[in-house]
Design a protein around this motif. Structure first.
Motif, PDB file in Angstrom:
ATOM      1  N   GLU A 416      -0.286   1.671 -15.599  1.00  0.00           N
ATOM      2  CA  GLU A 416      -0.202   2.314 -14.291  1.00  0.00           C
ATOM      3  C   GLU A 416      -0.728   1.391 -13.196  1.00  0.00           C
ATOM      4  O   GLU A 416      -0.143   1.275 -12.109  1.00  0.00           O
ATOM      5  CB  GLU A 416      -0.989   3.619 -14.313  1.00  0.00           C
ATOM      6  N   LEU A 417      -1.838   0.714 -13.498  1.00  0.00           N
ATOM      7  CA  LEU A 417      -2.429  -0.202 -12.525  1.00  0.00           C
ATOM      8  C   LEU A 417      -1.495  -1.373 -12.240  1.00  0.00           C
ATOM      9  O   LEU A 417      -1.294  -1.770 -11.085  1.00  0.00           O
ATOM     10  CB  LEU A 417      -3.773  -0.708 -13.059  1.00  0.00           C
ATOM     11  N   VAL A 418      -0.890  -1.917 -13.302  1.00  0.00           N
ATOM     12  CA  VAL A 418       0.036  -3.037 -13.132  1.00  0.00           C
ATOM     13  C   VAL A 418       1.275  -2.608 -12.360  1.00  0.00           C
ATOM     14  O   VAL A 418       1.785  -3.353 -11.519  1.00  0.00           O
ATOM     15  CB  VAL A 418       0.426  -3.610 -14.510  1.00  0.00           C
ATOM     16  N   SER A 419       1.751  -1.403 -12.609  1.00  0.00           N
ATOM     17  CA  SER A 419       2.931  -0.924 -11.897  1.00  0.00           C
ATOM     18  C   SER A 419       2.688  -0.878 -10.389  1.00  0.00           C
ATOM     19  O   SER A 419       3.539  -1.287  -9.587  1.00  0.00           O
ATOM     20  CB  SER A 419       3.322   0.459 -12.422  1.00  0.00           C
ATOM     21  N   GLN A 420       1.508  -0.389 -10.004  1.00  0.00           N
ATOM     22  CA  GLN A 420       1.170  -0.360  -8.577  1.00  0.00           C
ATOM     23  C   GLN A 420       1.012  -1.773  -8.019  1.00  0.00           C
ATOM     24  O   GLN A 420       1.459  -2.070  -6.909  1.00  0.00           O
ATOM     25  CB  GLN A 420      -0.118   0.437  -8.373  1.00  0.00           C
ATOM     26  N   PHE A 421       0.392  -2.652  -8.806  1.00  0.00           N
ATOM     27  CA  PHE A 421       0.212  -4.037  -8.359  1.00  0.00           C
ATOM     28  C   PHE A 421       1.560  -4.747  -8.186  1.00  0.00           C
ATOM     29  O   PHE A 421       1.784  -5.439  -7.192  1.00  0.00           O
ATOM     30  CB  PHE A 421      -0.656  -4.778  -9.376  1.00  0.00           C
ATOM     31  N   VAL A 422       2.451  -4.567  -9.141  1.00  0.00           N
ATOM     32  CA  VAL A 422       3.768  -5.214  -9.069  1.00  0.00           C
ATOM     33  C   VAL A 422       4.548  -4.707  -7.861  1.00  0.00           C
ATOM     34  O   VAL A 422       5.220  -5.470  -7.160  1.00  0.00           O
ATOM     35  CB  VAL A 422       4.555  -4.964 -10.366  1.00  0.00           C
ATOM     36  N   GLN A 423       4.445  -3.410  -7.585  1.00  0.00           N
ATOM     37  CA  GLN A 423       5.160  -2.850  -6.430  1.00  0.00           C
ATOM     38  C   GLN A 423       4.679  -3.486  -5.130  1.00  0.00           C
ATOM     39  O   GLN A 423       5.474  -3.818  -4.245  1.00  0.00           O
ATOM     40  CB  GLN A 423       4.959  -1.334  -6.404  1.00  0.00           C
ATOM     41  N   ARG A 424       3.363  -3.685  -5.006  1.00  0.00           N
ATOM     42  CA  ARG A 424       2.834  -4.320  -3.790  1.00  0.00           C
ATOM     43  C   ARG A 424       3.168  -5.814  -3.758  1.00  0.00           C
ATOM     44  O   ARG A 424       3.471  -6.375  -2.704  1.00  0.00           O
ATOM     45  CB  ARG A 424       1.318  -4.112  -3.719  1.00  0.00           C
ATOM     46  N   ALA A 425       3.123  -6.456  -4.930  1.00  0.00           N
ATOM     47  CA  ALA A 425       3.391  -7.897  -4.977  1.00  0.00           C
ATOM     48  C   ALA A 425       4.839  -8.213  -4.623  1.00  0.00           C
ATOM     49  O   ALA A 425       5.124  -9.254  -4.018  1.00  0.00           O
ATOM     50  CB  ALA A 425       3.052  -8.439  -6.365  1.00  0.00           C
ATOM     51  N   ARG A 426       5.758  -7.347  -4.998  1.00  0.00           N
ATOM     52  CA  ARG A 426       7.170  -7.601  -4.685  1.00  0.00           C
ATOM     53  C   ARG A 426       7.435  -7.543  -3.180  1.00  0.00           C
ATOM     54  O   ARG A 426       8.444  -8.056  -2.702  1.00  0.00           O
ATOM     55  CB  ARG A 426       8.064  -6.590  -5.404  1.00  0.00           C
ATOM     56  N   GLN A 427       6.561  -6.905  -2.427  1.00  0.00           N
ATOM     57  CA  GLN A 427       6.740  -6.803  -0.985  1.00  0.00           C
ATOM     58  C   GLN A 427       6.177  -8.016  -0.236  1.00  0.00           C
ATOM     59  O   GLN A 427       6.378  -8.136   0.977  1.00  0.00           O
ATOM     60  CB  GLN A 427       6.072  -5.528  -0.460  1.00  0.00           C
ATOM     61  N   VAL A 428       5.493  -8.896  -0.955  1.00  0.00           N
ATOM     62  CA  VAL A 428       4.934 -10.091  -0.324  1.00  0.00           C
ATOM     63  C   VAL A 428       6.073 -11.042   0.045  1.00  0.00           C
ATOM     64  O   VAL A 428       6.960 -11.316  -0.770  1.00  0.00           O
ATOM     65  CB  VAL A 428       3.936 -10.784  -1.261  1.00  0.00           C
ATOM     66  N   GLN A 429       6.068 -11.550   1.285  1.00  0.00           N
ATOM     67  CA  GLN A 429       7.080 -12.487   1.754  1.00  0.00           C
ATOM     68  C   GLN A 429       6.483 -13.890   1.845  1.00  0.00           C
ATOM     69  O   GLN A 429       5.609 -14.140   2.669  1.00  0.00           O
ATOM     70  CB  GLN A 429       7.607 -12.047   3.119  1.00  0.00           C
ATOM     71  N   VAL A 554      -2.436 -14.957   1.377  1.00  0.00           N
ATOM     72  CA  VAL A 554      -3.203 -13.718   1.283  1.00  0.00           C
ATOM     73  C   VAL A 554      -3.762 -13.596  -0.133  1.00  0.00           C
ATOM     74  O   VAL A 554      -3.197 -14.122  -1.095  1.00  0.00           O
ATOM     75  CB  VAL A 554      -2.339 -12.472   1.603  1.00  0.00           C
ATOM     76  N   ALA A 555      -4.906 -12.882  -0.242  1.00  0.00           N
ATOM     77  CA  ALA A 555      -5.514 -12.597  -1.535  1.00  0.00           C
ATOM     78  C   ALA A 555      -5.239 -11.143  -1.865  1.00  0.00           C
ATOM     79  O   ALA A 555      -5.851 -10.239  -1.300  1.00  0.00           O
ATOM     80  CB  ALA A 555      -7.015 -12.873  -1.500  1.00  0.00           C
ATOM     81  N   LEU A 556      -4.308 -10.909  -2.779  1.00  0.00           N
ATOM     82  CA  LEU A 556      -3.899  -9.548  -3.122  1.00  0.00           C
ATOM     83  C   LEU A 556      -4.808  -8.998  -4.201  1.00  0.00           C
ATOM     84  O   LEU A 556      -5.101  -9.669  -5.194  1.00  0.00           O
ATOM     85  CB  LEU A 556      -2.449  -9.558  -3.610  1.00  0.00           C
ATOM     86  N   ASP A 557      -5.270  -7.744  -3.999  1.00  0.00           N
ATOM     87  CA  ASP A 557      -6.132  -7.099  -4.994  1.00  0.00           C
ATOM     88  C   ASP A 557      -5.293  -6.521  -6.110  1.00  0.00           C
ATOM     89  O   ASP A 557      -4.167  -6.064  -5.901  1.00  0.00           O
ATOM     90  CB  ASP A 557      -6.948  -5.962  -4.344  1.00  0.00           C
ATOM     91  N   LEU A 558      -5.886  -6.501  -7.303  1.00  0.00           N
ATOM     92  CA  LEU A 558      -5.222  -5.867  -8.442  1.00  0.00           C
ATOM     93  C   LEU A 558      -5.479  -4.368  -8.415  1.00  0.00           C
ATOM     94  O   LEU A 558      -6.611  -3.954  -8.207  1.00  0.00           O
ATOM     95  CB  LEU A 558      -5.727  -6.489  -9.754  1.00  0.00           C
TER      96      LEU A 558
END
Length: 558
Positions: A416-429, A554-558
């Motif tokens: 569940e945690l990875v799913s949320q992280f991947v969703q945010r990471a895919r939005q990084v440009q 940027v430093a993205l949080d997990l």
């Protein structure tokens, strides 16, 4: 007795139901009284039967071929009901009804019909030959006849009331061949539309014949209507035949053209110049690919448009217009600390140094030693690498085995945690930075279309961000190191990883040294910890965090 009474009750109920149904019907409205003056007869509307519904916007064609040019012509809004069809140019024929009024020395007020001999009979005057007369000239013709009988004190009014319908046959490759009624003034298009339109696979849009008594009276080319708006001016007669001929030579057009259709030509061959004329290639089109079959076997050619004009085409050829000439000028933008324009058009083989020689800067404020480039192709590459890393991360987490129920619950929470992280990471440009300067030396790289040259402004600040308590910018001091600046920002958070610190320099270069040197204008990013027992998971997440930091800053949080 009981049955008889029940029967009467049933009949009574039926009677009252019948009475109620009659009462519910609308009552006729009586016309209002009119004045004694006789009304002038008005033309009567001729209502033609509506044709069967035409095919949908474009027919479904076999073989993935584009539709023929003009295939949507008969899907248009042809008028099913129209008025009398009378104009001043209408030519009278037997069966037409004409209102005739005479007053003065003689009084006549009636509606006469043009007889089989083409005459209009007027009481006290006799027959008047009107067949073949234009409606606009009818009054003069009747006046001339009446003046030969009554020389004075007679006024005349004549008016054509209805036109005589004609029956026309439509045949050949149309969807519904048959006999159709209409007015003599109806166009050939209207009759073909009533027949369902031309069969797009077999019928010709360029060869339509009109026959009268088995003799050809005209030919119609619908391309002239589609391209020039020319409609054949023809008065159809009873028994005429509209014959659509079989489809002729066709050439399929694709690619960079305004009219990518299947075109038909009248002869056995067509020149490329004809194709160019009807397809209207886009301004960017430079070459033409031609493929087909000849007696000797398969045929193909790839030529510039200028040479294609003299190319001879055969039935079934495919023509594709291509924009295959590279522009000799590319567009470059400038951002940051500069003077003058922000947009430059340079030759395709221009280099960075050549362009920088033409960009004015303020040497006091511009950091010319830290120039870098943002490039679209690098953005795409960074995005592809990041997406692939995220895909591997999902695969590792979702397929990790569990040896116990407790570990399975941990895996579920991690997923569940990875799913949320991947969703945010895919939005990084990603920014697509290209490092071209190092130690005051500038690489003379070749520029690409759409490049953005960034000339940073000199700064005396150091920006600290990521997993620190107080992200902020502080004044640069040469005596401070990386951890000293982090201490000035409040130190690490509970999630901060002291062993993973990224230092980003103004020229786009990145250093991963926790105790490295900090320069004016640098940005210090503290990466978050990755806490899990799955070592592969830690490795993949850490790699992704670094990729995001380098690509997007940027430093993205997990």
């Amino acid at each position: 007795m009981t049955n008889f009474r029940a029967l009467l009750a049933g009949l009574g109920l039926s009677f009252w139901l019948a009475v109620a149904a009659v009462a519910a019907q609308p009552r006729p409205v009586l016309p209002s009284p009119v004045s004694a003056a006789p009304a002038v007869p008005q033309p009567m509307a001729t209502v033609l039967p509506a044709p069967a519904q035409p095919p949908q916007s474009l027919p479904q064609l076999a073989g993935q071929l584009p539709p023929p040019f003009g295939a949507n012509l008969f899907a248009g809004a042809f008028q099913a009901e129209r008025g009398d069809g009378l104009t001043p140019d209408y030519v009278l024929a037997p069966g037409d009804r004409v209102a005739v009024r005479l007053w003065g020395a003689v009084t006549v007020d009636e509606v006469s019909v043009v007889d089989a001999q083409g005459n209009l009979f007027i009481p006290n005057v006799g027959p008047v030959k009107v067949a073949g007369t234009r409606a606009g000239n009818l009054d003069a013709v009747v006046r001339s006849k009446i003046s030969s009988v009554y020389t004075q004190n007679v006024e005349v009014y004549v008016n054509v009331l209805t036109a005589t319908p004609v029956s026309v046959y439509v045949t050949g490759p149309v969807l519904r061949p048959g006999q159709y009624s209409g007015l003599p003034t109806d166009s050939i298009l209207s009759f073909v539309h009533r027949a369902g339109g031309i069969d797009p696979e077999r019928g010709s849009y360029r060869k339509i014949r009109v026959l009268r008594a088995n003799r050809e009276i005209t030919r119609v080319d619908l391309y002239r209507f589609l391209r020039e708006g020319q409609v054949p001016n023809l008065r159809l007669a009873d028994g005429d035949v509209i014959l659509v001929e079989p489809q002729g030579l066709t050439v399929v057009v694709e690619g960079s053209a305004r009219n990518p259709f299947r075109f038909e030509f009248a002869g056995q061959e067509a020149l490329g110049a004809e194709i160019v004329d009807v397809t209207r290639p886009l301004a960017s089109a430079s070459h033409v690919a031609v493929s087909g079959n000849r007696v000797s076997g398969p045929f193909s050619a790839y030529v510039p448009i200028a040479d294609f004009r003299s190319q001879r085409l055969r039935d079934g050829d495919r023509v594709r217009f291509e924009a295959d000439e590279l522009a000799q000028v590319i567009d470059i933008s400038v951002e940051g600390s500069y003077l003058g324009p922000s947009f430059y058009a340079v030759r395709r083989d221009a280099t960075l140094r050549e362009l920088l020689d033409h960009i004015a800067v303020d040497p006091v404020s511009a950091d010319t030693a830290a120039v870098y480039i943002r490039r679209k192709s690098v953005v795409r590459q960074q995005k592809e690498v990041l997406d692939e890393a995220l895909r591997r991360l999902e695969q590792v987490v979702y397929t990790a085995p569990a040896s116990s129920d407790g570990e399975a619950n941990i895996r579920i929470k991690e997923a569940e945690l990875v799913s949320q992280f991947v969703q945010r990471a895919r939005q990084v440009q990603p920014q697509g930075k290209v490092v071209v300067s190092e130690g005051g030396r500038l690489a003379d790289v070749r520029l690409e279309d759409g490049d953005v040259i960034v000339i940073p402004q000199k700064s005396d600040l150091v920006v600290i961000g990521g997993e620190v308590l107080i992200p902020q910018a502080v004044v640069y001091l040469s005596s401070l190191g990386v951890k000293d600046y982090i201490a000035r920002a409040g130190g690490f958070t509970d999630r901060g990883d002291p062993g993973r610190i990224v230092v980003m320099h103004p020229n786009g270069a990145v250093a991963l040294e926790a105790s490295g040197e900090v320069k004016p204008g640098d940005q210090v990013l503290v990466m978050p910890k990755v806490e899990t027992k799955n070592m592969q998971f830690v490795k993949d997440v850490t790699q992704i965090l670094y990729q995001i930091a380098v690509a997007a800053g940027v430093a993205l949080d997990l």
